[in-house]
Structure formats: C-alpha cells, structure tokens
Scaffold this motif. Structure first.
Motif, PDB file in Angstrom:
ATOM      1  N   PHE A 149     -10.674 -11.850 -28.447  1.00 58.02           N
ATOM      2  CA  PHE A 149     -10.369 -11.840 -29.871  1.00 58.02           C
ATOM      3  C   PHE A 149      -9.105 -12.644 -30.104  1.00 58.02           C
ATOM      4  N   VAL A 150      -9.226 -13.716 -30.865  1.00 54.59           N
ATOM      5  CA  VAL A 150      -8.090 -14.557 -31.213  1.00 54.59           C
ATOM      6  C   VAL A 150      -7.704 -14.222 -32.647  1.00 54.59           C
ATOM      7  N   CYS A 151      -6.435 -13.888 -32.860  1.00 57.24           N
ATOM      8  CA  CYS A 151      -6.002 -13.595 -34.221  1.00 57.24           C
ATOM      9  C   CYS A 151      -4.742 -14.377 -34.560  1.00 57.24           C
ATOM     10  N   LEU A 152      -4.759 -14.912 -35.771  1.00 58.86           N
ATOM     11  CA  LEU A 152      -3.613 -15.636 -36.324  1.00 58.86           C
ATOM     12  C   LEU A 152      -2.998 -14.694 -37.345  1.00 58.86           C
ATOM     13  N   MET A 167      -8.829  -5.821 -38.533  1.00 56.49           N
ATOM     14  CA  MET A 167      -9.627  -6.346 -37.428  1.00 56.49           C
ATOM     15  C   MET A 167      -8.940  -6.096 -36.091  1.00 56.49           C
ATOM     16  N   VAL A 168      -7.625  -6.260 -36.039  1.00 53.19           N
ATOM     17  CA  VAL A 168      -6.886  -5.980 -34.808  1.00 53.19           C
ATOM     18  C   VAL A 168      -7.101  -4.527 -34.393  1.00 53.19           C
ATOM     19  N   ALA A 169      -7.035  -3.608 -35.345  1.00 50.00           N
ATOM     20  CA  ALA A 169      -7.260  -2.195 -35.047  1.00 50.00           C
ATOM     21  C   ALA A 169      -8.680  -1.947 -34.562  1.00 50.00           C
ATOM     22  N   GLU A 170      -9.649  -2.584 -35.197  1.00 44.87           N
ATOM     23  CA  GLU A 170     -11.056  -2.412 -34.794  1.00 44.87           C
ATOM     24  C   GLU A 170     -11.281  -2.899 -33.363  1.00 44.87           C
ATOM     25  N   VAL A 171     -10.766  -4.082 -33.049  1.00 43.56           N
ATOM     26  CA  VAL A 171     -10.946  -4.623 -31.700  1.00 43.56           C
ATOM     27  C   VAL A 171     -10.193  -3.762 -30.693  1.00 43.56           C
ATOM     28  N   GLY A 172      -8.983  -3.348 -31.041  1.00 42.43           N
ATOM     29  CA  GLY A 172      -8.211  -2.487 -30.148  1.00 42.43           C
ATOM     30  C   GLY A 172      -8.935  -1.184 -29.834  1.00 42.43           C
ATOM     31  N   ILE A 178      -7.001  -9.133 -26.766  1.00 41.54           N
ATOM     32  CA  ILE A 178      -6.457  -9.677 -28.010  1.00 41.54           C
ATOM     33  C   ILE A 178      -5.483 -10.798 -27.686  1.00 41.54           C
ATOM     34  N   GLU A 179      -5.797 -11.981 -28.170  1.00 38.04           N
ATOM     35  CA  GLU A 179      -4.948 -13.169 -28.031  1.00 38.04           C
ATOM     36  C   GLU A 179      -4.266 -13.356 -29.385  1.00 38.04           C
ATOM     37  N   HIS A 180      -3.036 -12.850 -29.512  1.00 39.23           N
ATOM     38  CA  HIS A 180      -2.321 -12.824 -30.786  1.00 39.23           C
ATOM     39  C   HIS A 180      -1.468 -14.083 -30.940  1.00 39.23           C
TER      40      HIS A 180
END
Length: 187
Positions: A149-152, A167-172, A178-180
């Motif tokens: 998961f890549v997040c900007l 979305m970060v919470a859902e993936v977590g 997570i690639e932040h």
C-alpha cells in the motif's frame, strides 16, 4: 506478482486555507511515488488498485502505466460524477481532467464504478469510505501474500470520511505493508 494499492491527497482546491498538496509539490510527489514502485520492483506482472482523483491517485496511475502495471480503477460514482467531484475542483482542474480521461482510457486500465458493480449504497453510508473498503477488499483478494500500500499523506487525522487516513487504518487493520510518502517532507 505484487499487488499495489494507493491512496493519497487530492491536489489542493483553490479555496483550501492550509496547503496540504499544492501544485508546486507535484514533481516531488511524482518522483516519490515512482521511487516507491521501483523499490518494490513494479512491472508488467503486477496489478494496482486506486481511485483516480486529481493529485496522488493520478500520479500513481501514471507511474504504474509507465511500468506496465495493470490498473484497476475503482470509483465511488460513475465516471462523469467522479470527474465533477474529485478531479475538476482542484487547482488547474482542466489539466487534471485531461489526465483523468487519459488514465481511464489507457491500455491496461479496468474502470469500475461502485453503483454499477455493487449496487446502491445503504442510506447514510459515505461513498468514499465505501469505495476505500471496496479497494482494500479487492486488493487483498488479489494479493495472495504480496500487497504493498503506497500512500501520499501528511499523517494527519481524517478530514472527513473516506480520506487517506481512513485507508491507512483499513490497510493497517488487514496487516498490509504501508509505504508512506509523507507530504510534509516533500519539497
């Protein structure tokens, strides 16, 4: 095969009081997204899931196209409605609309809208939040053991339902990598 999932900030709207993703940040964000994909060896055997809003989503989709990654674009609304709500209102909206239309029609792109694919939402459900869950479910269903998961994202809490923080919470909650890419650190 790696499955990529993306969520990121919209390009700032003209009326945004506190800049979060101004146009000047676009080159650095595009380079950071490309670098994240390269670190994970993104290529023709991979698949990616994202919406297609102006800003991070479209930068991600463009970087995936350059690497031959198949793209599944899942939208909370039909194509025209999404363009009006999540593409056109940004700074330089007409430029983003052109990029949006190219992303949807590019080879290797599959576009699905939630109302057609899943039916109408139950009363009171936020379409962006529902689409985030749909993206996460689809990505994990395709991932097997390799989801990136890549997040900007600036790391702040949610500004409303269905944003990148959600979305970060859902993936977590699902245990994905997570690639932040922290927008506070981009020049």
């Amino acid at each position: 095969m790696t499955t990529f999932l993306f969520s990121g900030h919209l390009m700032d709207r003209p009326d945004r009081a506190t800049p979060r993703f101004p146009p000047a940040m676009e080159p650095a964000a595009a380079a950071a997204i490309a670098a994240a994909l390269d670190r994970h060896g993104a290529g023709a055997g991979d698949i990616a899931f994202s919406q297609a809003a102006s800003g991070g989503d479209l930068l991600f989709l463009e970087a995936c196209l350059e690497r031959g990654v198949r793209r599944h674009i899942l939208l909370p609304f039909d194509i025209a409605t999404f363009e009006q709500t999540s593409v056109r209102p940004s700074l330089h909206g007409e430029r983003w609309v052109e990029r949006y239309r190219r992303a949807l029609s590019a080879p290797g792109a599959t576009v699905l809208d939630m109302p057609t694919a899943l039916g109408p939402l139950a009363d009171g459900r936020d379409p962006y939040e529902a689409c985030n869950r749909w993206l996460v479910d689809e990505a994990f269903a395709h991932a097997g053991c390799a989801l990136c998961f890549v997040c900007l994202w600036n790391g702040d809490g949610p500004e409303g339902p269905g944003g990148t923080a959600h979305m970060v919470a859902e993936v977590g909650a699902h245990g994905g990598l997570i690639e932040h890419i922290d927008t506070r650190l981009l020049a």
